[in-house]
Each structure stands twice: as C-alpha cells, then as structure tokens.
Design a protein around this motif. Structure first.
Motif, PDB file in Angstrom:
ATOM      1  N   ARG A   1       0.848  -1.214   0.000  1.00 40.54           N
ATOM      2  CA  ARG A   1       0.000   0.000   0.000  1.00 40.54           C
ATOM      3  C   ARG A   1       0.874   1.252   0.000  1.00 40.54           C
ATOM      4  O   ARG A   1       0.573   2.234  -0.674  1.00 40.54           O
ATOM      5  CB  ARG A   1      -0.938  -0.003   1.202  1.00 40.54           C
ATOM      6  N   GLU A   2       1.984   1.231   0.779  1.00 42.41           N
ATOM      7  CA  GLU A   2       2.879   2.396   0.831  1.00 42.41           C
ATOM      8  C   GLU A   2       3.470   2.677  -0.558  1.00 42.41           C
ATOM      9  O   GLU A   2       3.527   3.828  -1.006  1.00 42.41           O
ATOM     10  CB  GLU A   2       4.004   2.144   1.838  1.00 42.41           C
ATOM     11  N   LEU A   3       3.926   1.600  -1.220  1.00 42.33           N
ATOM     12  CA  LEU A   3       4.492   1.766  -2.562  1.00 42.33           C
ATOM     13  C   LEU A   3       3.443   2.259  -3.563  1.00 42.33           C
ATOM     14  O   LEU A   3       3.721   3.105  -4.415  1.00 42.33           O
ATOM     15  CB  LEU A   3       5.089   0.444  -3.050  1.00 42.33           C
ATOM     16  N   LEU A   4       2.229   1.698  -3.424  1.00 44.60           N
ATOM     17  CA  LEU A   4       1.149   2.100  -4.329  1.00 44.60           C
ATOM     18  C   LEU A   4       0.780   3.568  -4.114  1.00 44.60           C
ATOM     19  O   LEU A   4       0.545   4.318  -5.072  1.00 44.60           O
ATOM     20  CB  LEU A   4      -0.072   1.200  -4.103  1.00 44.60           C
ATOM     21  N   HIS A   5       0.771   3.999  -2.846  1.00 37.50           N
ATOM     22  CA  HIS A   5       0.469   5.397  -2.529  1.00 37.50           C
ATOM     23  C   HIS A   5       1.526   6.324  -3.146  1.00 37.50           C
ATOM     24  O   HIS A   5       1.204   7.368  -3.729  1.00 37.50           O
ATOM     25  CB  HIS A   5       0.419   5.572  -1.012  1.00 37.50           C
ATOM     26  N   THR A   6       2.805   5.939  -3.026  1.00 33.79           N
ATOM     27  CA  THR A   6       3.887   6.733  -3.617  1.00 33.79           C
ATOM     28  C   THR A   6       3.756   6.789  -5.134  1.00 33.79           C
ATOM     29  O   THR A   6       3.963   7.837  -5.762  1.00 33.79           O
ATOM     30  CB  THR A   6       5.252   6.126  -3.228  1.00 33.79           C
ATOM     31  N   GLU A   7       3.418   5.631  -5.743  1.00 31.72           N
ATOM     32  CA  GLU A   7       3.248   5.589  -7.202  1.00 31.72           C
ATOM     33  C   GLU A   7       2.140   6.533  -7.661  1.00 31.72           C
ATOM     34  O   GLU A   7       2.295   7.271  -8.638  1.00 31.72           O
ATOM     35  CB  GLU A   7       2.928   4.149  -7.623  1.00 31.72           C
ATOM     36  N   VAL A   8       1.016   6.527  -6.947  1.00 27.46           N
ATOM     37  CA  VAL A   8      -0.103   7.412  -7.296  1.00 27.46           C
ATOM     38  C   VAL A   8       0.320   8.873  -7.191  1.00 27.46           C
ATOM     39  O   VAL A   8       0.018   9.687  -8.072  1.00 27.46           O
ATOM     40  CB  VAL A   8      -1.328   7.124  -6.396  1.00 27.46           C
ATOM     41  N   GLN A   9       1.034   9.213  -6.123  1.00 37.42           N
ATOM     42  CA  GLN A   9       1.493  10.598  -5.963  1.00 37.42           C
ATOM     43  C   GLN A   9       2.419  11.019  -7.103  1.00 37.42           C
ATOM     44  O   GLN A   9       2.309  12.127  -7.645  1.00 37.42           O
ATOM     45  CB  GLN A   9       2.217  10.752  -4.617  1.00 37.42           C
ATOM     46  N   ASN A  10       3.355  10.125  -7.459  1.00 37.72           N
ATOM     47  CA  ASN A  10       4.283  10.429  -8.557  1.00 37.72           C
ATOM     48  C   ASN A  10       3.540  10.618  -9.875  1.00 37.72           C
ATOM     49  O   ASN A  10       3.834  11.542 -10.642  1.00 37.72           O
ATOM     50  CB  ASN A  10       5.311   9.294  -8.705  1.00 37.72           C
ATOM     51  N   LEU A  11       2.583   9.734 -10.149  1.00 41.97           N
ATOM     52  CA  LEU A  11       1.836   9.830 -11.407  1.00 41.97           C
ATOM     53  C   LEU A  11       0.985  11.094 -11.460  1.00 41.97           C
ATOM     54  O   LEU A  11       0.856  11.721 -12.510  1.00 41.97           O
ATOM     55  CB  LEU A  11       0.950   8.595 -11.589  1.00 41.97           C
ATOM     56  N   MET A  12       0.417  11.477 -10.317  1.00 43.31           N
ATOM     57  CA  MET A  12      -0.389  12.708 -10.279  1.00 43.31           C
ATOM     58  C   MET A  12       0.490  13.924 -10.545  1.00 43.31           C
ATOM     59  O   MET A  12       0.087  14.847 -11.269  1.00 43.31           O
ATOM     60  CB  MET A  12      -1.094  12.844  -8.924  1.00 43.31           C
ATOM     61  N   ALA A  13       1.696  13.903  -9.984  1.00 42.70           N
ATOM     62  CA  ALA A  13       2.624  15.019 -10.222  1.00 42.70           C
ATOM     63  C   ALA A  13       3.010  15.081 -11.698  1.00 42.70           C
ATOM     64  O   ALA A  13       3.060  16.161 -12.302  1.00 42.70           O
ATOM     65  CB  ALA A  13       3.864  14.853  -9.348  1.00 42.70           C
TER      66      ALA A  13
END
Length: 442
Positions: A393-405
């Motif tokens: 979940r932590e990795l997925l959360h980071t991935e979502v943040q990066n993609l949104m940026a």
C-alpha cells in the motif's frame, strides 16, 4: 450616397455626407464635426413622423443604455439632438463596416481571427450581462468593425435591448429569426442566455460562411432550431479565453508573474520558475497586441527576449531533473510490480503507467502520455482505496502521488504547446521559435 432629389438632413455643428445604411426606422450617415477637430462620426437619424409607440420605446431604450456605457467593444453614443423633423444619435464612427460584409467578402474567417472576434464580443456581452442588460438582436449586421486595417469589434444597435432579470417573462418576438434562440421563436419565457445562442450562430457563420439554420420559411426555420440542449458556460470556455484577451491589464499581469518567476528562480525552484515565466509569456503576447506605441512595444519585446533566454536555461535544468525522476519512478514501479503478481488488475494499471512514461520520453508525446497517465490513475486510485495497510500500500500510494505530479506537469506543458494563437502572434513579433522551445519541454 443619398438618392436623387433628396440629401442628408442638416444638423448644427456637423456636415452629413454619405449614407452608411438604413434600418426599420432610422438612416445612418457619415458626418464630420464642423469644429477644429473635424472628428468623424456616424449620425443615426430617426424621422419623428415614422415613429410608432414601439419605435419610440426602442429608441429611448437605445439612448438610455448607450448613455451609461463605456466599453472598448461597444459603440459609443457621443451625444443626441433633435429638431422639428428628426431625432439624431451621434455615434462613434466605425470605418470597417459590419461583420456580415467582412465575413462575406472573405467567404470564411480563419479560426484564429474568429477567436479574437469572439473574445471581443464575449467581453462586451459579459459587461452587459453583469449589468442585467441583454441585447436581444445579435447578428453580424449589428456588429461593427473599427477599421479594416486593424479591426476591433464594436457591438451596436441596441434598439431591442432591455434590462432583464432571471424571472422576467417575455412574450414579445424580438430579434432576427436566423440568429434567434428557440425560446424566442417559440415565444416562451426567455432570459439573457438568448444572446449566447445568437453568438453561436454568428461564430458558425464566421467559420463556415453561412448561418447554420438557413431556411425558406419561418416555419421551417422554427423546426430547425428547436433544441433542448443546455448552453455551456460561454464566458469561461477555454477557447474564448477571456483571461488572455488583449487589454490594458495584460502587461501588469505579465509583469506580476515575472516577479514571482524571479523569486522562484532565486530560491532555486527551477520548475516553478519556468512555469511562471511561461505563464507570463501568455500575457505578454496580448500585451504586445494591445500596445499601440512603437517605442513601448519595442521595450516590451526586449524584456520578453530576456525572459525567453532565461526560460531556455531553466528548461535544460528541469529536463535533466525530470529524466532522473522518471528513472527513479520506473525503479520503484518495478518493485511494486514484483509485489503485485497476484493482482492482475494492478499489474495492468502499472503497465499503463509504464507506457505513459515511455510516451513522455518521446518528442512531442506529451498529450498521449497525459492521456495514459490519467487512465492509469483512474484505475490505481480505485485499487489504492481497497488496498489493506502494508508495504505494498505504501508503494502504491507513492506511485499514485508520482503519477499525479507527472500528469499535472504534463497538463501544463500541453496547455502551453497548444497555445497556437499565441505562437502565431509571436511569429509576427519575431519571437515564436524561442518561446516554443522554452515553453515546450522535450
């Protein structure tokens, strides 16, 4: 010119010359002031004997509205007079004729030209609607051009205009059928939005050379224009883009953004500085359009050249940083992919993100990459909401943040790249290539 056996009326202080046009109850003449300025004006002459009750009301409405209005895209009423035979409205003279003639002599208008005209018309209508005034007879014949060399639209002929409230109920048929909204044709309740229908018809005619609902009879026309579709928010539409319309505020807004860009640049935030410089250029373009003084225009162009040079330097810094971030993001995504072997839907969404990254690295692939990022994010956000706590979940959360940026960054780049009107305008100012390269990251 006036026909045989009769000429223009006489009016103290003015010499009336050629006839510019005739309406239902008025004739318009070109005239010169006799005083030293020899100012050129248009004088609308209304014969008192031709006035019925409705004509009197229309004329009084026009005088009342125009007396209280000062706007660069609305014809100015300078004065009005009367004698035993006529009432005279002394108006601003528009040497370019009307929009109908302008369109028909060119057959169709380029989208770039039509857009500038729409901005000017939108600006005038927004000004009127903010004062609860509706025109109610918008058509190309009622829109004048300041000149043919540098045409600016001027909204004219307010004979049908009136102050309106949202709850006003009107049953009087007003306006011209070809440009009339369905609720007016059907004599139902209507409000200020009928002007926006007319604007749409005018835009169609400008782009295609004829109105969309031309018909042989009023009944046929009525059937063609009946519609229940909702009119969109015209004034806020990105194609109209009133925010970047050339005006007296354009230079001040550009300068304010440059001040912010310099501050971010000094703080070492290259990406924010580049974004602000490019936003400033979006206002410098209309500022150059608006500025008439040659010396001041050259000074603005010199400043713009400096900002473009700095933007090019920042572009190189940001591009290098972006490539490093993309490599970092790819590495983290590979780890997440290893942990998602039992989640086919998550794997598929990560593949979309990888495709977006690859597309972003291609020259000119910004829009395609943005579409992929947005598609991938739609899936990943749903999966993140359902993912239980833990490392994945932590990795997925980071991935979502990066993609949104990445998506937000690309959205801004695409917007700049698609600013074709600005680029074409800057072509004329000799700055196009520099701005294109600075505001479009490869």
């Amino acid at each position: 010119m006036a026909g045989p056996g009769w000429g223009p009326p006489r009016l103290d202080g003015f010499i009336l010359t050629e006839r510019l046009g005739s309406g239902t109850y008025a004739t318009v003449y070109k005239a010169y002031a006799k005083k030293d300025t020899r100012e050129v004006v248009a004088i609308k002459c209304v014969a008192k004997k031709s006035l019925n009750k409705a004509s009197v009301e229309n004329l009084l409405t026009e005088i009342e509205i125009l007396k209280g209005i000062r706007h660069p895209h609305i014809v100015q009423l300078k004065d009005f007079q009367w004698d035993s035979d006529n009432i005279y409205l002394i108006m601003e003279f528009c040497a370019g004729g009307d929009l109908s003639r302008f369109i028909h002599t060119r057959r169709i208008l380029p989208e770039r030209v039509a857009r500038v005209f729409m901005q000017q018309l939108a600006s005038a209508l927004q000004f009127l609607h903010e004062r609860n005034i509706s025109h109610l007879d918008l058509k190309p014949q009622n829109i004048l051009l300041s000149s043919l060399e540098k045409p600016h639209l001027k909204l004219a002929d307010f004979g049908f205009a009136q102050h309106m409230s949202p709850w006003d109920e009107k049953h009087v048929l007003r306006g011209s059928p070809l440009y009339m909204a369905p609720e007016m044709v059907c004599q139902r309740q209507y409000d200020a939005r009928v002007d926006l229908w007319s604007v749409g018809v005018i835009l169609y005619e400008a782009l295609f050379g004829q109105p969309p609902f031309a018909s042989r009879s009023f009944t046929e026309l009525e059937e063609k224009i009946r519609s229940n579709r909702v009119i969109e928010d015209f004034f806020a539409h990105p194609w109209v883009d009133l925010e970047h319309m050339p005006s007296g505020e354009s230079l001040a807004r550009a300068t304010a953004l440059v001040v912010q860009a310099v501050k971010k640049d000094q703080d070492g935030d290259a990406a924010a500085a580049l974004s602000l410089y490019c936003q400033a250029l979006d206002f410098f373009v209309p500022a150059l359009h608006y500025e008439m003084d040659a010396q001041r225009k050259e000074a603005i162009k010199a400043k713009v050249g400096q900002y473009v040079s700095r933007a090019e330097e920042l572009k190189a810094i940001v591009s290098s940083s972006n490539r490093a971030l993309l490599r970092q993001g790819t590495s983290a995504r590979d780890l997440l992919r290893e942990m998602a072997r039992d989640k086919p839907r998550l794997l598929a969404a990560l593949e979309v993100a990888s495709a977006a990254t690859a597309k972003e690295e291609e020259a000119g692939g910004e829009q395609a990459a943005l579409d992929l990022y947005q598609h991938g994010l739609g899936e990943l956000l749903v999966l993140l909401a359902a993912e239980p706590p833990g490392r994945r979940r932590e990795l997925l959360h980071t991935e979502v943040q990066n993609l949104m940026a990445r998506a937000e960054y690309l959205k801004e780049q695409v917007k700049m790249r698609e600013s074709r009107w600005a680029a074409e305008t800057l072509d004329k100012e000799g700055l196009s290539e520099s701005v294109r390269s600075s505001c479009t990251l490869q």
